[in-house]
Design a protein around this motif. Structure first.
Motif, mmCIF file in Angstrom:
data_model
loop_
_atom_site.group_PDB
_atom_site.id
_atom_site.type_symbol
_atom_site.label_atom_id
_atom_site.label_comp_id
_atom_site.label_asym_id
_atom_site.label_seq_id
_atom_site.Cartn_x
_atom_site.Cartn_y
_atom_site.Cartn_z
ATOM 1 N N LEU A 108 -7.223 -44.953 92.302
ATOM 2 C CA LEU A 108 -7.100 -44.634 90.883
ATOM 3 C C LEU A 108 -6.710 -45.875 90.070
ATOM 4 O O LEU A 108 -7.307 -46.177 89.045
ATOM 5 N N MET A 109 -5.686 -46.600 90.550
ATOM 6 C CA MET A 109 -5.256 -47.803 89.828
ATOM 7 C C MET A 109 -6.331 -48.874 89.858
ATOM 8 O O MET A 109 -6.588 -49.542 88.856
ATOM 9 N N ALA A 110 -6.966 -49.045 91.015
ATOM 10 C CA ALA A 110 -8.037 -50.042 91.110
ATOM 11 C C ALA A 110 -9.198 -49.666 90.205
ATOM 12 O O ALA A 110 -9.809 -50.538 89.563
ATOM 13 N N GLY A 111 -9.516 -48.365 90.136
ATOM 14 C CA GLY A 111 -10.598 -47.912 89.271
ATOM 15 C C GLY A 111 -10.283 -48.182 87.810
ATOM 16 O O GLY A 111 -11.163 -48.553 87.030
ATOM 17 N N THR A 112 -9.029 -47.990 87.436
ATOM 18 C CA THR A 112 -8.609 -48.279 86.061
ATOM 19 C C THR A 112 -8.756 -49.759 85.752
ATOM 20 O O THR A 112 -9.272 -50.149 84.697
ATOM 21 N N LEU A 113 -8.305 -50.605 86.682
ATOM 22 C CA LEU A 113 -8.422 -52.048 86.477
ATOM 23 C C LEU A 113 -9.882 -52.479 86.393
ATOM 24 O O LEU A 113 -10.233 -53.375 85.633
ATOM 25 N N ALA A 114 -10.741 -51.827 87.189
ATOM 26 C CA ALA A 114 -12.164 -52.189 87.192
ATOM 27 C C ALA A 114 -12.811 -51.920 85.839
ATOM 28 O O ALA A 114 -13.800 -52.566 85.479
ATOM 29 N N GLY A 115 -12.254 -50.966 85.091
ATOM 30 C CA GLY A 115 -12.796 -50.651 83.777
ATOM 31 C C GLY A 115 -12.202 -51.470 82.661
ATOM 32 O O GLY A 115 -12.563 -51.292 81.495
#
Length: 199
Positions: free
Chosen positions: A1-8
């Motif tokens: 979830l955190m990595a996905g947020t950073l990716a965006g």
């Protein structure tokens, strides 16, 4: 979830780590997961610290205490008196940080750089200069009756800067007074500045 947020987000490179035994950081306790965010893509890495020559340790060996106990543990590593779990954890985390920041071409090389800085005594010398900086800054603020909050990065000590992106060398401004701060003769320069302000 955190990595996905950073990716965006507008982030060039970042890592999200899930450590062994539920820790929220990379430690020698055991293998950990690293989710690398690189130009919008997410890459999973399963990493075992033992692959880098770091001995496994128990959670109890890294458990912290109050501020005084944590400071004592940190000083023991920087001063070369602790080559155990805390030293390994610091080398691992610094090595990973150097790799993520692009200052090392692999995690292993980053760890080797961190170990060399610790074992050669250079890290301890840097910490002593940083503590001297803090003491001098406090003295300056006390004498001037104001906090010095504007900070610029500046250094004339390239060797450690090249190894450690967290190296701090501060140049403070207060009103029209410019204070140039060089670590190796920090006290003399601060005292000269203080004397100049008083005249």
């Amino acid at each position: 979830l955190m990595a996905g947020t950073l990716a965006g987000m507008d982030v060039q490179r970042a890592w999200v780590v899930h450590g062994a035994a539920g820790w929220d950081e990379a430690t020698p306790i055991g293998p950990f997961l690293g989710f690398e965010v690189w130009h919008g893509a997410i890459h999973r890495h399963d990493i075992d610290p033992r692959d880098f020559g770091l001995a496994a340790c128990g959670s109890n060996e890294l458990s912290g205490g109050d501020a005084a106990a944590n400071l004592a543990a940190l000083l023991a590593v920087f001063e070369g008196r602790d080559r155990g779990a805390h030293c390994a954890a610091l080398a691992l985390q610094c090595g990973l940080a150097l790799f993520i920041a692009g200052r090392a071409d692999s995690i292993q090389n980053g760890i080797d750089t961190a170990r060399e800085a610790l074992h050669s005594g250079r890290a301890g010398e840097w910490l002593a200069r940083l503590r001297q900086c803090a003491m001098a800054k406090s003295e300056f603020e006390e004498r001037c009756g104001a906090r010095l909050d504007r900070v610029k990065l500046h250094t004339d000590e390239r060797p450690f800067l090249e190894d450690c992106p967290l190296f701090l060398h501060r140049q403070y401004t207060r009103d029209e007074v410019l204070v140039t701060f060089v670590y190796r003769d920090a006290q003399a320069r601060w005292k000269n500045t203080l004397n100049g302000l008083q005249t």
